[in-house]
Design a protein around this motif. Structure first.
Motif, PDB file in Angstrom:
ATOM      1  N   PRO A   1      25.534  65.326  46.087  1.00  0.00           N
ATOM      2  CA  PRO A   1      26.145  64.044  45.681  1.00  0.00           C
ATOM      3  C   PRO A   1      25.252  62.840  45.955  1.00  0.00           C
ATOM      4  O   PRO A   1      25.217  61.895  45.164  1.00  0.00           O
ATOM      5  N   SER A   2      24.513  62.853  47.080  1.00  0.00           N
ATOM      6  CA  SER A   2      23.650  61.712  47.384  1.00  0.00           C
ATOM      7  C   SER A   2      22.515  61.604  46.374  1.00  0.00           C
ATOM      8  O   SER A   2      22.107  60.495  45.998  1.00  0.00           O
ATOM      9  N   VAL A   3      21.994  62.742  45.911  1.00  0.00           N
ATOM     10  CA  VAL A   3      20.953  62.699  44.879  1.00  0.00           C
ATOM     11  C   VAL A   3      21.529  62.155  43.578  1.00  0.00           C
ATOM     12  O   VAL A   3      20.913  61.330  42.898  1.00  0.00           O
ATOM     13  N   LEU A   4      22.736  62.605  43.218  1.00  0.00           N
ATOM     14  CA  LEU A   4      23.370  62.138  41.984  1.00  0.00           C
ATOM     15  C   LEU A   4      23.576  60.635  42.017  1.00  0.00           C
ATOM     16  O   LEU A   4      23.248  59.932  41.051  1.00  0.00           O
ATOM     17  N   ILE A   5      24.093  60.112  43.123  1.00  0.00           N
ATOM     18  CA  ILE A   5      24.348  58.677  43.188  1.00  0.00           C
ATOM     19  C   ILE A   5      23.046  57.893  43.171  1.00  0.00           C
ATOM     20  O   ILE A   5      22.955  56.812  42.583  1.00  0.00           O
ATOM     21  N   THR A   6      21.992  58.440  43.782  1.00  0.00           N
ATOM     22  CA  THR A   6      20.694  57.762  43.756  1.00  0.00           C
ATOM     23  C   THR A   6      20.136  57.704  42.340  1.00  0.00           C
ATOM     24  O   THR A   6      19.597  56.674  41.906  1.00  0.00           O
ATOM     25  N   LEU A   7      20.278  58.791  41.605  1.00  0.00           N
ATOM     26  CA  LEU A   7      19.844  58.805  40.209  1.00  0.00           C
ATOM     27  C   LEU A   7      20.608  57.777  39.379  1.00  0.00           C
ATOM     28  O   LEU A   7      20.018  57.012  38.607  1.00  0.00           O
ATOM     29  N   LEU A   8      21.935  57.762  39.528  1.00  0.00           N
ATOM     30  CA  LEU A   8      22.739  56.848  38.736  1.00  0.00           C
ATOM     31  C   LEU A   8      22.459  55.392  39.102  1.00  0.00           C
ATOM     32  O   LEU A   8      22.456  54.514  38.222  1.00  0.00           O
ATOM     33  N   GLU A   9      22.231  55.123  40.382  1.00  0.00           N
ATOM     34  CA  GLU A   9      21.895  53.763  40.796  1.00  0.00           C
ATOM     35  C   GLU A   9      20.606  53.301  40.131  1.00  0.00           C
ATOM     36  O   GLU A   9      20.508  52.161  39.647  1.00  0.00           O
ATOM     37  N   ASP A  10      19.605  54.169  40.090  1.00  0.00           N
ATOM     38  CA  ASP A  10      18.334  53.792  39.472  1.00  0.00           C
ATOM     39  C   ASP A  10      18.498  53.595  37.967  1.00  0.00           C
ATOM     40  O   ASP A  10      17.942  52.655  37.378  1.00  0.00           O
ATOM     41  N   VAL A  11      19.287  54.480  37.326  1.00  0.00           N
ATOM     42  CA  VAL A  11      19.535  54.348  35.885  1.00  0.00           C
ATOM     43  C   VAL A  11      20.207  53.017  35.573  1.00  0.00           C
ATOM     44  O   VAL A  11      19.823  52.298  34.640  1.00  0.00           O
ATOM     45  N   VAL A  12      21.233  52.672  36.353  1.00  0.00           N
ATOM     46  CA  VAL A  12      21.963  51.429  36.109  1.00  0.00           C
ATOM     47  C   VAL A  12      21.078  50.217  36.382  1.00  0.00           C
ATOM     48  O   VAL A  12      21.104  49.227  35.631  1.00  0.00           O
ATOM     49  N   ASP A  13      20.272  50.260  37.455  1.00  0.00           N
ATOM     50  CA  ASP A  13      19.369  49.147  37.746  1.00  0.00           C
ATOM     51  C   ASP A  13      18.388  48.919  36.602  1.00  0.00           C
ATOM     52  O   ASP A  13      18.138  47.774  36.199  1.00  0.00           O
ATOM     53  N   ARG A  14      17.835  50.000  36.082  1.00  0.00           N
ATOM     54  CA  ARG A  14      16.875  49.858  34.978  1.00  0.00           C
ATOM     55  C   ARG A  14      17.575  49.374  33.720  1.00  0.00           C
ATOM     56  O   ARG A  14      17.019  48.562  32.956  1.00  0.00           O
ATOM     57  N   ALA A  15      18.789  49.856  33.476  1.00  0.00           N
ATOM     58  CA  ALA A  15      19.533  49.396  32.305  1.00  0.00           C
ATOM     59  C   ALA A  15      19.836  47.905  32.407  1.00  0.00           C
ATOM     60  O   ALA A  15      19.788  47.175  31.409  1.00  0.00           O
ATOM     61  N   ALA A  16      20.158  47.447  33.626  1.00  0.00           N
ATOM     62  CA  ALA A  16      20.385  46.010  33.824  1.00  0.00           C
ATOM     63  C   ALA A  16      19.111  45.220  33.514  1.00  0.00           C
ATOM     64  O   ALA A  16      19.166  44.142  32.897  1.00  0.00           O
ATOM     65  N   ASP A  17      17.952  45.759  33.920  1.00  0.00           N
ATOM     66  CA  ASP A  17      16.678  45.092  33.601  1.00  0.00           C
ATOM     67  C   ASP A  17      16.470  45.024  32.092  1.00  0.00           C
ATOM     68  O   ASP A  17      15.964  44.017  31.564  1.00  0.00           O
ATOM     69  N   HIS A  18      16.845  46.100  31.393  1.00  0.00           N
ATOM     70  CA  HIS A  18      16.707  46.104  29.928  1.00  0.00           C
ATOM     71  C   HIS A  18      17.587  45.033  29.295  1.00  0.00           C
ATOM     72  O   HIS A  18      17.177  44.357  28.339  1.00  0.00           O
ATOM     73  N   LEU A  19      18.809  44.872  29.807  1.00  0.00           N
ATOM     74  CA  LEU A  19      19.692  43.834  29.281  1.00  0.00           C
ATOM     75  C   LEU A  19      19.121  42.443  29.555  1.00  0.00           C
ATOM     76  O   LEU A  19      19.199  41.547  28.703  1.00  0.00           O
ATOM     77  N   GLU A  20      18.555  42.251  30.737  1.00  0.00           N
ATOM     78  CA  GLU A  20      17.945  40.966  31.056  1.00  0.00           C
ATOM     79  C   GLU A  20      16.771  40.683  30.121  1.00  0.00           C
ATOM     80  O   GLU A  20      16.580  39.542  29.670  1.00  0.00           O
ATOM     81  N   HIS A  21      15.984  41.718  29.822  1.00  0.00           N
ATOM     82  CA  HIS A  21      14.858  41.535  28.905  1.00  0.00           C
ATOM     83  C   HIS A  21      15.360  41.189  27.508  1.00  0.00           C
ATOM     84  O   HIS A  21      14.789  40.318  26.828  1.00  0.00           O
ATOM     85  N   ALA A  22      16.431  41.855  27.064  1.00  0.00           N
ATOM     86  CA  ALA A  22      17.016  41.530  25.763  1.00  0.00           C
ATOM     87  C   ALA A  22      17.517  40.089  25.741  1.00  0.00           C
ATOM     88  O   ALA A  22      17.382  39.381  24.739  1.00  0.00           O
ATOM     89  N   SER A  23      18.097  39.647  26.867  1.00  0.00           N
ATOM     90  CA  SER A  23      18.568  38.262  26.958  1.00  0.00           C
ATOM     91  C   SER A  23      17.407  37.286  26.848  1.00  0.00           C
ATOM     92  O   SER A  23      17.526  36.224  26.211  1.00  0.00           O
ATOM     93  N   GLU A  24      16.271  37.622  27.468  1.00  0.00           N
ATOM     94  CA  GLU A  24      15.098  36.753  27.372  1.00  0.00           C
ATOM     95  C   GLU A  24      14.587  36.673  25.930  1.00  0.00           C
ATOM     96  O   GLU A  24      14.189  35.591  25.465  1.00  0.00           O
ATOM     97  N   ILE A  25      14.602  37.789  25.229  1.00  0.00           N
ATOM     98  CA  ILE A  25      14.186  37.785  23.823  1.00  0.00           C
ATOM     99  C   ILE A  25      15.084  36.863  23.014  1.00  0.00           C
ATOM    100  O   ILE A  25      14.624  36.064  22.189  1.00  0.00           O
ATOM    101  N   LEU A  26      16.396  36.954  23.257  1.00  0.00           N
ATOM    102  CA  LEU A  26      17.336  36.108  22.531  1.00  0.00           C
ATOM    103  C   LEU A  26      17.143  34.636  22.885  1.00  0.00           C
ATOM    104  O   LEU A  26      17.283  33.769  22.023  1.00  0.00           O
ATOM    105  N   SER A  27      16.839  34.349  24.153  1.00  0.00           N
ATOM    106  CA  SER A  27      16.619  32.958  24.543  1.00  0.00           C
ATOM    107  C   SER A  27      15.407  32.379  23.823  1.00  0.00           C
ATOM    108  O   SER A  27      15.446  31.233  23.344  1.00  0.00           O
ATOM    109  N   ARG A  28      14.335  33.177  23.724  1.00  0.00           N
ATOM    110  CA  ARG A  28      13.153  32.699  22.998  1.00  0.00           C
ATOM    111  C   ARG A  28      13.461  32.513  21.520  1.00  0.00           C
ATOM    112  O   ARG A  28      13.035  31.527  20.906  1.00  0.00           O
ATOM    113  N   ALA A  29      14.213  33.452  20.965  1.00  0.00           N
ATOM    114  CA  ALA A  29      14.580  33.342  19.547  1.00  0.00           C
ATOM    115  C   ALA A  29      15.459  32.116  19.315  1.00  0.00           C
ATOM    116  O   ALA A  29      15.301  31.391  18.330  1.00  0.00           O
TER     117      ALA A  29
END
Length: 312
Positions: A116-144
């Motif tokens: 379970p600890s490995v699973l939660i660590t994997l999911l935490e990293d996935v969600v953190d990276r997905a949040a970074d992707h959303l932030e990057h998409a937001s930056e693209i929209l701000s420039r546009a």
């Protein structure tokens, strides 16, 4: 390819076994050792909830589409399987996944791992990276948005303006595509977390349970952010389309004015091109300059009239 953690020499005491594009021999060995069934790629692609989340005795079978190819412009959803048993977590995927590589490096020397600890660590990293992707998409929209609504440039020509709007729409399309993939991944991960909590709550310690709940709250908040991002994307796409229509209207206006302004001199030339026997102007010494002046005058007067009305 097979990786086991902690250590990489044997799977006997592993808390996490990661299978990336496994061959039949690797799958058969893991299935025999742990009494589980390793899904193939077609099984991972199934979208029914009953296929993605199921329990078999003490084994949880879960599937979620994760995002692959984030280092390039060609993102794709990679179906990924998670098999959680009391003894081991087995993950199966057929594309390179950056979160798995990062967590593998992080946990390689850890000695107190549990599935379970490995699973939660994997999911935490996935969600953190997905949040970074959303932030990057937001930056693209701000420039546009800045380029679309606030930048005032000289208008050197329609071609440059059209190319600029085309680039903006392309950037917004990429941001929209990435945000939709992140949202799809969030939806599946959220279901996985609820499934694990429902099935394993008595067996999870308080710390792991809090970490699962924290991820679920993060997904909910990021889902709201993605929804607002979608609204911004739609607004800017509508605005860009409206600007294109305005540009097209300007083109039509210019062509209309040009055609109307060009009609009188054509008429003058047509009149003096007629082969009538009696045409006094043909005998005038200044007949030719008079015809040219009449052509110019018949062009200038309609142009000035359009200018006075504010149509050009």
């Amino acid at each position: 390819m097979l990786r086991s953690f902690p250590g990489s020499e044997t799977e006997a005491s592993a808390a996490w076994i990661d299978l990336m594009s496994p061959d039949e021999a690797e799958k058969a060995r893991i299935e025999k050792r742990y009494g589980i069934r390793i899904p193939d790629l077609d099984t991972l692609r199934e979208i029914e909830t009953s296929s993605r989340l199921r329990v078999d005795g003490h084994v949880l079978y879960m599937t979620a589409p994760l995002i692959a190819g984030t280092t390039t412009n060609h993102w794709k959803l990679a179906p990924t399987g998670f098999i959680l048993t009391p003894d081991v977590l087995v993950t199966v995927h057929y594309s390179d996944l950056a979160p798995f590589d990062a967590v593998a490096g992080q946990l390689r020397d850890s000695a107190d791992l549990t599935p379970p600890s490995v699973l939660i660590t994997l999911l935490e990293d996935v969600v953190d990276r997905a949040a970074d992707h959303l932030e990057h998409a937001s930056e693209i929209l701000s420039r546009a948005s800045q380029a679309l609504f606030f930048e005032e440039e000289a208008r050197p020509g329609l071609r440059k303006e059209t190319r600029k709007i085309r680039e903006i729409i392309r950037d917004m399309g990429q941001a929209s595509d990435r945000a939709s993939r992140v949202r799809y991944a969030f939806l599946s991960i959220g279901r996985m977390i609820s499934f694990v909590l429902d099935r394993c709550t008595p067996k999870l310690d308080e710390n792991l349970r809090e970490r699962f709940e924290s991820i679920r709250h993060d997904i909910n908040s990021l889902d709201e952010f993605e929804t607002s991002l979608g609204g911004r994307i739609q607004l800017q796409q509508d605005a860009a389309t409206a600007f294109i229509n305005i540009e097209q209207n300007d083109v039509v206006k210019v062509l209309t004015v040009a055609s109307v302004v060009g009609i009188p001199p054509v008429m003058v030339v047509g009149v003096y091109g007629m082969n009538f026997k009696v045409m006094p102007e043909l005998d005038w010494p200044l007949g030719y300059p008079f015809a040219l002046a009449l052509c110019v005058l018949s062009t200038v007067i309609p142009y000035l009239w359009f200018k006075w009305r504010g149509w050009i």
